[in-house]
Enzyme design. Structure first.
Site, PDB file in Angstrom:
ATOM      1  N   GLN A  25      15.661 -35.548 -22.986  1.00  0.00           N
ATOM      2  CA  GLN A  25      15.853 -35.850 -21.351  1.00  0.00           C
ATOM      3  C   GLN A  25      14.531 -37.351 -21.110  1.00  0.00           C
ATOM      4  O   GLN A  25      15.472 -38.463 -20.292  1.00  0.00           O
ATOM      5  CB  GLN A  25      15.521 -35.361 -20.363  1.00  0.00           C
ATOM      6  CG  GLN A  25      16.705 -33.931 -20.930  1.00  0.00           C
ATOM      7  CD  GLN A  25      15.896 -32.787 -19.351  1.00  0.00           C
ATOM      8  OE1 GLN A  25      14.932 -32.828 -18.366  1.00  0.00           O
ATOM      9  NE2 GLN A  25      16.288 -31.732 -19.460  1.00  0.00           N
ATOM     10  N   HIS A  42      11.891 -32.978 -18.127  1.00  0.00           N
ATOM     11  CA  HIS A  42      12.145 -32.987 -16.812  1.00  0.00           C
ATOM     12  C   HIS A  42      10.709 -34.185 -16.873  1.00  0.00           C
ATOM     13  O   HIS A  42       9.218 -34.146 -16.382  1.00  0.00           O
ATOM     14  CB  HIS A  42      10.849 -32.016 -17.089  1.00  0.00           C
ATOM     15  CG  HIS A  42      11.766 -30.226 -16.843  1.00  0.00           C
ATOM     16  ND1 HIS A  42      10.845 -29.446 -16.839  1.00  0.00           N
ATOM     17  CD2 HIS A  42      12.922 -30.611 -16.853  1.00  0.00           C
ATOM     18  CE1 HIS A  42      12.095 -28.311 -16.659  1.00  0.00           C
ATOM     19  NE2 HIS A  42      13.411 -29.060 -17.128  1.00  0.00           N
ATOM     20  N   GLU A  91      17.014 -26.742  -5.644  1.00  0.00           N
ATOM     21  CA  GLU A  91      16.726 -27.580  -4.360  1.00  0.00           C
ATOM     22  C   GLU A  91      16.823 -28.700  -4.283  1.00  0.00           C
ATOM     23  O   GLU A  91      16.641 -29.112  -4.081  1.00  0.00           O
ATOM     24  CB  GLU A  91      15.073 -26.807  -4.418  1.00  0.00           C
ATOM     25  CG  GLU A  91      14.393 -25.872  -4.605  1.00  0.00           C
ATOM     26  CD  GLU A  91      13.172 -24.871  -4.167  1.00  0.00           C
ATOM     27  OE1 GLU A  91      12.654 -24.009  -4.103  1.00  0.00           O
ATOM     28  OE2 GLU A  91      12.184 -26.249  -3.933  1.00  0.00           O
ATOM     29  N   TYR A 134      14.804 -18.770 -17.599  1.00  0.00           N
ATOM     30  CA  TYR A 134      16.158 -18.776 -18.990  1.00  0.00           C
ATOM     31  C   TYR A 134      16.369 -17.090 -18.913  1.00  0.00           C
ATOM     32  O   TYR A 134      17.302 -17.257 -19.495  1.00  0.00           O
ATOM     33  CB  TYR A 134      16.857 -19.977 -19.276  1.00  0.00           C
ATOM     34  CG  TYR A 134      16.608 -20.988 -19.006  1.00  0.00           C
ATOM     35  CD1 TYR A 134      17.537 -21.525 -18.143  1.00  0.00           C
ATOM     36  CD2 TYR A 134      15.974 -21.780 -19.184  1.00  0.00           C
ATOM     37  CE1 TYR A 134      18.228 -22.713 -16.843  1.00  0.00           C
ATOM     38  CE2 TYR A 134      15.421 -23.573 -18.074  1.00  0.00           C
ATOM     39  CZ  TYR A 134      16.879 -23.303 -17.043  1.00  0.00           C
ATOM     40  OH  TYR A 134      17.012 -24.530 -16.758  1.00  0.00           O
TER      41      TYR A 134
END
Length: 372
Positions: free
Chosen positions: A86, A150, A242, A263
């Protein structure tokens, strides 16, 4: 064929034939969706220039300048990035004083020994838009993370000129509760990268002074509301994405509390609540994988004013949340071919909504459609 040539050919086609606006529908009425940039390689963010042009980041490490005329150039002088998982070249911010300063801020995954971490840097855009001059790193998170997950990486300019930067916990869950590391936090820094005055942990021995809030998993959308309050949207695991209003010094609970599960299906932490930890203003279960947040305040779509528009990577849609004194409720899911893996959303200066579609390698402009 190289990516640069693909982008050039696509932009020439748009310029020659005009962008074809597709008719689409929302709960508020008909709209038109037109491409403004196509042929991009994993676009991550877009920022508007006072000239009418815009800048686009591509995660592999390219920054592109699109002039108001539609001409495109790859901007030289960007930093080396770790384009892994990412990570890569991520957010771009054009500050309010750009006309005078010509500064452009970028967030990116920076090499740190055997790993990588979220960094922020700044350079000055040359008059022709072809180069970032004097680019240098102003902030880099505490080292020690590996893997490609992340990074967070949204940058928001506060009303006082300080920069809010979101940082994911880099897949190291316990680090989000460690004030000695930047992982899993929202930071508030000055434009030189130092801790902004008034940060809540500046006087705490062992705490990182840039931290504004902590206990976050991976916030990838951030925006100010009309009152200047900062909001973020962040990824949960399996469920528990959220929306959070950011309060200085607050702990948002990850990985101690969550409305999702790992997960694997295993329970996360201690449950959904704990004294001293903030509750989300809204959460999704199942997860939508939120990335990109607009708190709409424009004139083009009066029925959206004050609503939160959140992009979904997982389902390829835009979740529209209506805010009232009782909290939030999801009132619409906008799903079109153009919303495929929505990575970013922006409100343009004219009030139009811009969509960055990672899967389509394109950016689209949404405007109202005149009644037939």
């Amino acid at each position: 064929m190289c990516t640069d040539r693909l982008v050039l050919m696509a932009m020439l086609a748009l310029a020659a034939g005009g962008a074809v606006a597709e008719p689409r529908h929302t709960a508020g009425g008909p709209v038109e969706v037109a491409p403004v940039a196509v042929g991009l390689d994993t676009p991550w963010s877009v920022a508007f220039l006072p000239s009418g042009g815009f800048l686009v980041t591509e995660r592999p490490g390219r920054l592109r300048h699109f002039a108001a005329s539609g001409e495109s150039v790859e901007v030289a002088g960007v930093p080396e990035v770790v384009a892994k998982g990412q990570g890569g070249l991520l957010d771009v911010l054009v500050p309010r004083d750009f006309a005078a300063s010509r500064e452009v801020f970028l967030s990116y995954a920076s090499a740190q020994g055997g790993g990588a971490g979220t960094a922020v840097g700044v350079g000055r855009l040359s008059p022709d838009g072809a180069r970032l001059e004097g680019f240098h790193t102003i902030f880099e998170m505490t080292p020690g993370s590996s893997g490609g997950r992340h990074f967070g990486s949204r940058i928001v300019e506060g009303r006082d000129g300080a920069l809010y930067v979101t940082v994911g916990e880099r897949g190291d869950r316990p680090s989000a509760q460690d004030l000695g590391r930047h992982n899993g936090s929202v930071l508030r820094i000055a434009r030189d990268g130092s801790a902004a005055p008034g940060n809540p942990f500046a006087a705490n021995p062992g705490a990182q002074p840039e931290i504004w809030s902590y206990g976050h998993r991976n916030p990838q959308g951030a925006a100010l509301d009309a009152q200047g309050a900062l909001w973020v949207v962040e990824h949960g695991a399996r469920g528990g994405d959220e929306v959070n209003r950011i309060v200085p010094g607050a702990n948002y609970g990850w990985p101690v509390i969550s409305y999702g599960r790992h997960y694997s299906g295993a329970k996360i932490g201690e449950g959904t609540g704990k004294t001293g930890m903030e509750q989300p203003a809204f959460y999704w279960d199942p997860s939508i994988a939120p990335s990109g947040l607009v708190i709409y305040e424009g004139e083009m779509f009066p029925e959206w004013r004050g609503d939160f528009l959140v992009g979904s990577l997982k389902f390829g849609l835009i979740s529209r949340l209506e805010r009232s004194a009782d909290g939030f409720r999801e009132v619409e899911r906008i799903e079109w071919p153009e919303t495929a893996r929505t990575r970013d959303l922006r409100q343009a200066p004219d009030g139009s909504l811009w969509i960055v579609s990672e899967d389509n390698g394109a950016i689209y402009r949404v405007t109202p459609r005149a009644a037939e």
